[in-house]
Design an enzyme around this catalytic site. Structure first.
Site, PDB file in Angstrom:
ATOM      1  N   LYS A  31      10.826  -8.931   3.591  1.00  0.00           N
ATOM      2  CA  LYS A  31      10.162 -10.043   2.919  1.00  0.00           C
ATOM      3  C   LYS A  31      11.183 -11.096   2.499  1.00  0.00           C
ATOM      4  CE  LYS A  31       6.266  -7.387   1.034  1.00  0.00           C
ATOM      5  NZ  LYS A  31       5.500  -7.050  -0.188  1.00  0.00           N
ATOM      6  N   ASP A  36       2.312 -11.626  -1.633  1.00  0.00           N
ATOM      7  CA  ASP A  36       1.994 -10.232  -1.373  1.00  0.00           C
ATOM      8  C   ASP A  36       0.475 -10.104  -1.297  1.00  0.00           C
ATOM      9  OD1 ASP A  36       2.315  -7.418  -1.160  1.00  0.00           O
ATOM     10  OD2 ASP A  36       1.919  -7.228  -3.307  1.00  0.00           O
ATOM     11  N   LYS A  37      -0.027  -8.996  -0.766  1.00  0.00           N
ATOM     12  CA  LYS A  37      -1.471  -8.809  -0.673  1.00  0.00           C
ATOM     13  C   LYS A  37      -1.993  -7.912  -1.785  1.00  0.00           C
ATOM     14  CE  LYS A  37      -3.348  -5.866   2.127  1.00  0.00           C
ATOM     15  NZ  LYS A  37      -4.212  -5.108   1.168  1.00  0.00           N
ATOM     16  N   THR A  38      -1.517  -6.669  -1.818  1.00  0.00           N
ATOM     17  CA  THR A  38      -2.035  -5.701  -2.772  1.00  0.00           C
ATOM     18  C   THR A  38      -1.604  -6.057  -4.187  1.00  0.00           C
ATOM     19  OG1 THR A  38      -1.908  -3.997  -1.077  1.00  0.00           O
ATOM     20  CG2 THR A  38      -2.143  -3.262  -3.362  1.00  0.00           C
ATOM     21  N   ASP A  98       0.899  -3.237   4.375  1.00  0.00           N
ATOM     22  CA  ASP A  98      -0.272  -2.566   4.945  1.00  0.00           C
ATOM     23  C   ASP A  98      -0.253  -2.603   6.470  1.00  0.00           C
ATOM     24  OD1 ASP A  98      -1.373  -1.669   2.671  1.00  0.00           O
ATOM     25  OD2 ASP A  98      -2.838  -3.261   2.442  1.00  0.00           O
ATOM     26  N   LYS A 110       0.548  13.656   3.097  1.00  0.00           N
ATOM     27  CA  LYS A 110      -0.309  12.478   3.231  1.00  0.00           C
ATOM     28  C   LYS A 110       0.586  11.253   3.349  1.00  0.00           C
ATOM     29  CE  LYS A 110      -0.890  11.294  -1.638  1.00  0.00           C
ATOM     30  NZ  LYS A 110      -1.813  11.136  -2.775  1.00  0.00           N
ATOM     31  N   ASP A 160       3.419  -8.910  -7.327  1.00  0.00           N
ATOM     32  CA  ASP A 160       3.179  -8.173  -8.576  1.00  0.00           C
ATOM     33  C   ASP A 160       3.975  -6.884  -8.685  1.00  0.00           C
ATOM     34  OD1 ASP A 160       1.666  -6.827  -6.562  1.00  0.00           O
ATOM     35  OD2 ASP A 160       0.533  -5.836  -8.145  1.00  0.00           O
ATOM     36  N   ASP A 207       8.297  -6.656  -4.421  1.00  0.00           N
ATOM     37  CA  ASP A 207       8.249  -8.107  -4.232  1.00  0.00           C
ATOM     38  C   ASP A 207       9.410  -8.815  -4.920  1.00  0.00           C
ATOM     39  OD1 ASP A 207       5.735  -7.884  -2.894  1.00  0.00           O
ATOM     40  OD2 ASP A 207       4.762  -7.692  -4.852  1.00  0.00           O
TER      41      ASP A 207
END
EC number: 7.6.2.1
Length: 1093
Positions: free
Chosen positions: A786, A410-412, A694, A581, A807, A811
């Site tokens: 994923k 994962d990235k974030t 993202d 938003k 995290d 995930d």
């Protein structure tokens, strides 16, 4: 008849199956008195995490243990030894089997006893329940569905409760769900207005209400129900959602007490339903081990069949079929030849069965269990700032850490810190950036020309005086459109969150489930628009010292499909407004006014800088429009069937015709040493894939900054594909480009929509493109996508070993799907950690976990497995060769005691110590030279070629042991008085060879060698003691004054050349040997015999 059957089932204590998709709960168990109502049966409130009971432990545990091939095999051998006349005692198979089964049962029984103990503590916890008009203390296990339960501050909820009331007039409470999903932020839950006023036991006792809700399900964030309250003969229906449900295991915070009705109890609570067992993961070593067992079983069957055939071929001559000293009975002569053949085959099977190492499983499990502690003890994997050390959730996959070929990350929060900092924003087509806490238009300095008035204040004053208010509206929208909670240190009861409105309190702290929301609210506070807090339906902000109160009418919750959230507020002027938003792809298509093109350009620029972007919009409602919106929302939220689908439809109806206000750019910093870690993994031959939700530009920017993509890498894109045909054509173009430019490295970028098309009909082509790329980046990914990508690689023809690391809760699916799952102890909760096989605090620790610990674990376990098979070949092959010298009469070469103890005692300890401490290469060398990881990849140490080498080596050494003993000692190949050899020719040389060739001569290696010497010493002491006990052997086979070591001494003398070979005793059959059932010894003519006593 149907009702009678249901009543009978209930009477005898069985729960009838659920008749519908909903359940009806009568609050305080006030069932209707009219008609023939049969109450529904629900589970009690006991939590059962144990596996066994005192009644089913023995049969259930034995069943599970005998599902293992080796255990079942030795059980069959033991039964054969009991049923037929075999050359070895049943103890030789029964005792090791009993030892293995007993040790495993004790271990599993102790673990289950601990679970029983923990269950009893939870089920026996005291709770307070409203019954018969009073508050009664009882035990947690006695709570029933429908009971009204009181929970005090800092207590955990004993069941899943629908909130009825709290000590606050508006019926709200704050909870934390850290024990469920790891989120430490405070969440606000609500009671419906009709029950919120019932704050006393007497009021609750008079409450007439019914809860209808869905049947239990494991989803923590989904609850669909409605409550019907009867007041003065009128029924009032209110919707119930996840914001009304207090989950078992959550903790009450900042609220004195609450009352709730139990709707899900015991094993039907959401917490218990999430106790589901994870799918069993098996390492490549374990699969190889099972394959080797089957091969050795084939060798065993071959030797048994060959020996049986040779026996009957040898007995074709009468003198060998029925010698004078072993005449057959009439029954033996007339018995069936087929039965005799089967009996002899089984006898040989028993004789050679020790080629299968029964203690292998126990030793491997012990090695894995003890070896797993080294990960937690490694100080290099300890994160001092968060005081977190590496965690091992399963020890079954230690060696798999040394076989990883693909890493999915994962990235974030995994590659980044998940600490958001506001950097830039776009308001009404103008781009601003924050410098030292001040909002500055692009191209301007942070201070005004006179250096006295901050640019932000000057800007807002201009807004108030000259502008139309778009910038002010943007900041207010950001400070109001969220689910942030505020905590004050001094607040201990209901308090008044607006008591701080007149002045900023330094004790005020924001809590949010999303780091983005917290960063944005903190940013607006620095810019002069401060969120003060919420009190019931009132949200208050302070703009340049002026307080404004907004009434919160509706919250349109965020979900992964919509990728946006909204709030509907009533302004102080009475006007209704919607603030929205979300991701630019989820908001911009629904906007009809505002600086859309400029904002889109700014969003792309933010993304190229690696910033996380959100777009903010609004919509103003007329009175008629809001009435329609409110009506639709009420109907959708009170529906029991297809509520989610109806809400999505209503949300889409509301979130349209939006006015674009602007966009935000938030920075998520990279973690320390991420670039070095990815480069080390690449040098180790491991391909890294980044899977993130993202947007495309943000993901590519972060991939470049963290070293996942190189600046010189040719970036290929498979994005924004609209159809299967278009996707296939793009894949073919990418495949051609890769073949044409095969010299340079390629990186692939795929978005979620294109991935869905590629996996639908072009999976093979997509995989071909991916495998030819050095790095792959998948953006705009849903959690299930994923897992699909991981499964795609995992099930490909090459069957590579995969590792997934993340995290967050999104995930979990890929962590469970991969061969090895690693959770990061980050800021998005603990779901990933709880569902992982291993947990670390930072991504940089992955390098040592794989390159060092994985390398060591694999080499150790691979050597252990190969050595176990090798030493058993050395041990049992002489038994097979001995049959050629005893006319295949099924005589055993070893004493039964040595057969029993060979694997358990004599040869297990040195290899176990080796498999725990061996370090073939220094850890610093492994980290500095990642290419060494390639040497053990693809299960190279347990390949079929290596297996054949160890097996061939075992057979060669077995021939040396057997014929070496035969040549050295002549025909007297015995070290024992009963004509049998001891186990030492097989155990001692094999252990010595192992110690010499495999032990690293460092402190731990020397320990292993010392333990081998200790085993050797204890072995000879055992021989002395065992022979001293064998009095019958001494009387039959030794001269007076001799003991068991006399023959060993004579052997040493012969080897030293001090003994005349001509005077060696010869082995022959005699009547005395037939009497004592042992082989006796006839002295040479020139050697005086001992006088008879």
């Amino acid at each position: 008849r149907k009702r009678w059957i249901q009543k009978s089932i209930i009477t005898i204590g069985f729960d009838p199956p659920h008749q519908s998709d909903t359940r009806t709960v009568y609050i305080a168990n006030k069932f209707p008195q009219h008609g023939h109502y049969i109450p529904q049966r629900f589970a009690d409130n006991r939590i059962i995490s144990s596996k066994y009971t005192i009644w089913n432990f023995i049969p259930k545990n034995l069943f599970e243990q005998f599902r293992r091939i080796a255990n079942f095999y030795f059980l069959i051998i033991f039964l054969v030894q009991l049923m037929i006349d075999t050359p070895t005692s049943p103890i030789t198979s029964g005792l090791p089997l009993f030892f293995v089964i007993t040790v495993t049962a004790i271990k599993q029984g102790y673990e289950d006893w601990l679970r029983h103990k923990a269950d009893n503590e939870v089920n026996g916890a005291p709770v307070f329940v409203v019954r018969s008009g009073s508050l009664v203390q009882t035990r947690s296990k006695n709570i029933r569905v429908g009971d009204i339960v009181r929970v005090a501050k800092d207590e955990t909820f004993p069941a899943d409760l629908v909130l009825l009331s709290s000590d606050r007039a508006e019926g709200t409470c704050h909870i934390t769900t850290a024990s469920l999903d790891g989120e430490t932020n405070l969440k606000t839950h609500y009671a419906v207005p009709e029950t919120a006023v019932s704050q006393s036991v007497s009021r609750l006792e008079s409450l007439q209400a019914v809860v209808e809700c869905q049947q239990p399900e494991a989803d923590l964030y989904r609850f669909v129900g409605r409550i019907t309250v009867t007041q003065q003969g009128e029924e009032i229906v209110r919707p119930l959602g996840s914001e009304n449900l207090l989950l078992r295991g959550a903790r009450l915070k900042n609220t004195k007490e609450i009352f709730g009705v139990a709707v899900y109890t015991g094993m039907e609570s959401k917490m218990a339903l999430n106790y589901k067992c994870k799918s069993q993961k098996r390492s490549a070593v374990e699969k190889s081990m099972n394959t080797f067992l089957i091969i050795y079983l084939g060798i065993l069957l071959f030797e048994a069949i060959l020996s049986t055939i040779l026996k009957y071929a040898w007995q074709a001559e009468n003198k060998w079929d029925e010698p004078f000293y072993n005449q057959k009975t009439d029954q033996e002569r007339n018995s069936s030849q087929i039965l005799k053949f089967i009996s002899d085959f089984l006898a040989f099977l028993v004789l050679y069965n020790f080629i299968i190492p029964i203690s292998l499983y126990v030793t491997v499990e012990l090695q894995k269990f003890l070896g797993s502690f080294f990960i937690g003890w490694d100080l290099d994997l300890y994160h001092e700032e968060s005081d977190q050390k590496a965690q091992v959730n399963t020890s079954d996959l230690n060696e798999e850490l040394g076989q990883v070929e693909y890493v999915f990350t994962d990235k974030t929060g995994t590659l980044t810190e998940n600490e958001m900092q506001f950097r830039e924003c776009s308001i009404n087509g103008i781009k601003y950036q924050e410098i030292n806490g001040k909002l500055v238009p692009e191209g301007m300095t942070e201070d005004s020309p006179d250096g006295s008035v901050p640019c932000l204040v000057r800007f807002i004053l201009c807004v108030y005086t000259f502008q139309n208010g778009e910038e002010e509206l943007f900041l207010k929208a950001v400070s109001l459109c969220h689910t942030v909670q505020i905590s004050y240190d001094q607040t201990d009861g209901p308090g008044d969150p607006f008591s701080h409105a007149n002045g900023f309190s330094p004790q005020m702290e924001y809590y949010a489930s999303s780091p983005d929301e917290k960063a944005l609210v903190e940013a607006t506070k620095r810019m002069g628009v401060t969120f003060i807090g919420s009190h019931g339906e009132i949200m208050e902000i302070k703009t340049l010292g002026k307080a404004e109160k907004y009434k919160l009418l509706h919250v349109l919750e965020f979900d992964a499909n919509r990728r946006r959230m909204s709030v509907i507020l009533q302004k102080p002027s009475g006007e209704k407004v919607l603030f929205t938003k979300g991701a630019e792809s989820a908001v911009l298509p629904y906007t009809t006014s505002g600086e859309i093109d400029k904002t889109r350009v700014h969003v792309d620029e933010f993304a190229l800088k690696g910033l996380r972007t959100l777009v903010v919009a609004c919509r103003h409602f007329s009175a008629d429009e809001y009435q329609e919106v409110d009506r639709r929302l009420h109907e959708a939220r009170t529906a029991l069937q297809q509520r989610e689908e109806r809400l999505v439809e209503v949300f889409n109806f509301i979130e349209k015709d939006l006015e674009l206000l602007g966009a935000t750019g938030v920075e998520d910093k990279l973690q320390d040493k991420v670039q070095e870690t990815i480069e080390s993994l690449r040098l180790a031959g491991i391909k890294v894939w980044v899977l993130t939700g993202d947007k495309h530009e943000t993901a590519v920017s972060v991939s470049l900054s963290c070293g996942h993509f190189h600046r010189t890498m040719n970036i290929l894109e498979l994005v924004q594909q609209k159809s299967d045909r278009e996707c296939a054509e793009q894949l073919r173009r990418l495949a051609r480009r890769i073949k044409e430019d095969h010299v340079i490295q390629h990186g692939l970028v795929v978005d979620g929509a294109s991935l869905s098309l590629a996996l639908r009909e072009h999976e093979k082509l997509f995989m071909e493109v991916c495998k030819n790329c050095s790095a792959v980046l998948c953006c705009r990914m849903a959690p299930l996508q994923k897992a699909k990508v991981v499964r795609l690689l995992k099930t490909s023809p090459e069957k590579p070993i995969t590792l997934a690391i993340g995290d967050g809760a999104n995930d979990v699916s890929m962590i469970q799907e991969a061969h090895v799952g690693i959770g990061i102890m980050g800021k998005e909760g603990r779901q990933a950690v709880r569902n992982s096989d291993y947990a670390i605090a930072r991504f940089k620790f992955l390098a040592k976990l794989l390159l060092v610990h994985g390398h060591f674990y694999y080499i150790r376990i691979a050597t252990l497995v190969q050595y176990f098979f090798y030493k058993n070949v050395c041990f049992i092959t002489p038994q097979f060769l001995y049959q050629f010298f005893c006319l295949f009469s099924q005589q055993t070469l070893y004493d039964s005691v040595y057969l029993t103890l060979y694997n358990i005692c004599f040869t297990s300890l040195p290899i176990l110590v080796y498999s725990l401490f061996e370090q073939l290469v220094h850890p610093h060398v492994l980290q500095s030279k990642p290419a060494l990881y390639r040497d053990i990849s693809k299960n190279s140490l347990l390949s079929f070629k290596t297996f054949l080498y160890w097996t061939f080596l075992g057979f060669c050494h077995a021939f040396v042991f057997f014929f070496g003993s035969y040549i050295l000692m002549g025909e007297d190949t015995t070290l024992m008085g009963n004509g049998q050899v001891s186990v030492s020719p097989a155990s001692l040389p094999s252990s010595l060879l192992f110690s010499y060739s495999h032990v690293c001569w460092e402190p731990f290696g020397l320990i292993s060698f010392v333990l081998w010497l200790t085993s050797l010493f204890l072995f000879f002491q055992f021989i002395e003691a065992y022979q001293g006990i064998g009095c019958v052997d001494s009387m039959c086979c030794f001269s007076e004054g001799q003991n068991a070591c006399s023959r060993l001494g004579r052997l040493v003398e012969r080897m030293m050349g001090r003994c005349d070979p001509a005077r060696v005793t010869r082995c022959d059959l005699s009547l005395s040997s037939l009497c004592c059932k042992h082989v006796s010894y006839k002295l040479e003519h020139d050697e005086p015999a001992a006088p008879d006593e």
